[in-house]
Write a protein that holds these residues in place. Structure first.
Motif, PDB file in Angstrom:
ATOM      1  N   LYS A 194       0.854  -1.185   0.000  1.00  0.00           N
ATOM      2  CA  LYS A 194       0.000   0.000   0.000  1.00  0.00           C
ATOM      3  C   LYS A 194       0.892   1.237   0.000  1.00  0.00           C
ATOM      4  O   LYS A 194       1.906   1.272   0.701  1.00  0.00           O
ATOM      5  CB  LYS A 194      -0.894   0.004   1.245  1.00  0.00           C
ATOM      6  N   LYS A 206       2.485   4.834   0.803  1.00  0.00           N
ATOM      7  CA  LYS A 206       2.571   5.678   2.005  1.00  0.00           C
ATOM      8  C   LYS A 206       1.977   7.052   1.757  1.00  0.00           C
ATOM      9  O   LYS A 206       1.502   7.706   2.667  1.00  0.00           O
ATOM     10  CB  LYS A 206       4.028   5.831   2.438  1.00  0.00           C
ATOM     11  N   ASP A 207       2.055   7.503   0.483  1.00  0.00           N
ATOM     12  CA  ASP A 207       1.567   8.831   0.141  1.00  0.00           C
ATOM     13  C   ASP A 207       1.260   8.879  -1.358  1.00  0.00           C
ATOM     14  O   ASP A 207       1.445   7.888  -2.073  1.00  0.00           O
ATOM     15  CB  ASP A 207       2.589   9.905   0.544  1.00  0.00           C
ATOM     16  N   GLU A 220       4.197   8.019  -3.757  1.00  0.00           N
ATOM     17  CA  GLU A 220       4.472   6.586  -3.892  1.00  0.00           C
ATOM     18  C   GLU A 220       3.393   5.917  -4.749  1.00  0.00           C
ATOM     19  O   GLU A 220       3.688   5.035  -5.563  1.00  0.00           O
ATOM     20  CB  GLU A 220       4.557   5.920  -2.516  1.00  0.00           C
TER      21      GLU A 220
END
Length: 185
Positions: free
Chosen positions: A81, A83-84, A87
């Motif tokens: 998944k 992080k931000d 990404e």
């Protein structure tokens, strides 16, 4: 018939089980999702699924508990998944125009037995433009999903082809899971 528990907070997995009219409860596992990086992607998915199922089973020994974990693999890289948003953007750029694999591991645990299995599905993306990626990131959809996309929502627009189990991409290989559950009742 033993109570059935889904050891997942995923709304997608919950919807899939509801779709086949199975009576079940949801009890979210509180494990920290860690794995040995030397494991194969298939082993990682099934190991995390077992950790989730076993964690919930320890407090519900009268039940049959299903744990599941889905990972996305491009080449040798496991894509988690994001992080931000940066990404998420980088991940979607990597997936653009390529085939990757979505692996959903499942663990079913009861007092009598335990079963671990996985389904591996190939997904090919169209070439994505920066506008495609920017629009998608603005939806917020990529932020809680392995590989930064969900096939069951707006992310479906990126998918050129799949080979394998669609429901595994969503997060739970539904048909096989239900078939395997018959051996636990």
């Amino acid at each position: 018939m033993k109570p059935l528990i889904l050891a997942s907070g995923s709304p997608r997995r919950k919807e899939l089980l509801q779709q086949v009219h199975l009576p079940f409860q949801v009890k979210v596992s509180n494990i920290e999702e860690t794995f040995d990086p030397s494991l194969s992607p298939e082993e990682i998915a099934t190991s995390l699924a077992f950790q989730k199922a076993n964690n919930v089973f320890q407090e519900n020994k009268e039940a049959v508990v299903i744990g599941s974990d889905t990972i996305v693999v491009l080449g040798e890289t496991v894509l988690g998944k994001p992080k931000d948003e940066d990404e998420a953007r980088a991940t979607l750029q990597k997936l653009s125009g390529h085939t990757h694999f979505v692996i959903s591991g499942v663990s079913i645990v009861s007092a009598e037995k335990q079963l671990n299995f996985f389904e591996k599905t190939a997904v090919t993306f169209w070439e994505l433009t920066e506008e495609d990626i920017d629009f998608y990131i603005k939806t917020g959809e990529p932020m809680d999903k392995a590989g930064s996309y969900g096939i069951q929502e707006v992310g479906a627009l990126f998918v050129k082809e799949i080979k394998g189990d669609y429901f595994s991409i969503v997060g739970l290989p539904l048909s096989r899971t239900v078939r395997e559950l018959k051996n636990f009742q």
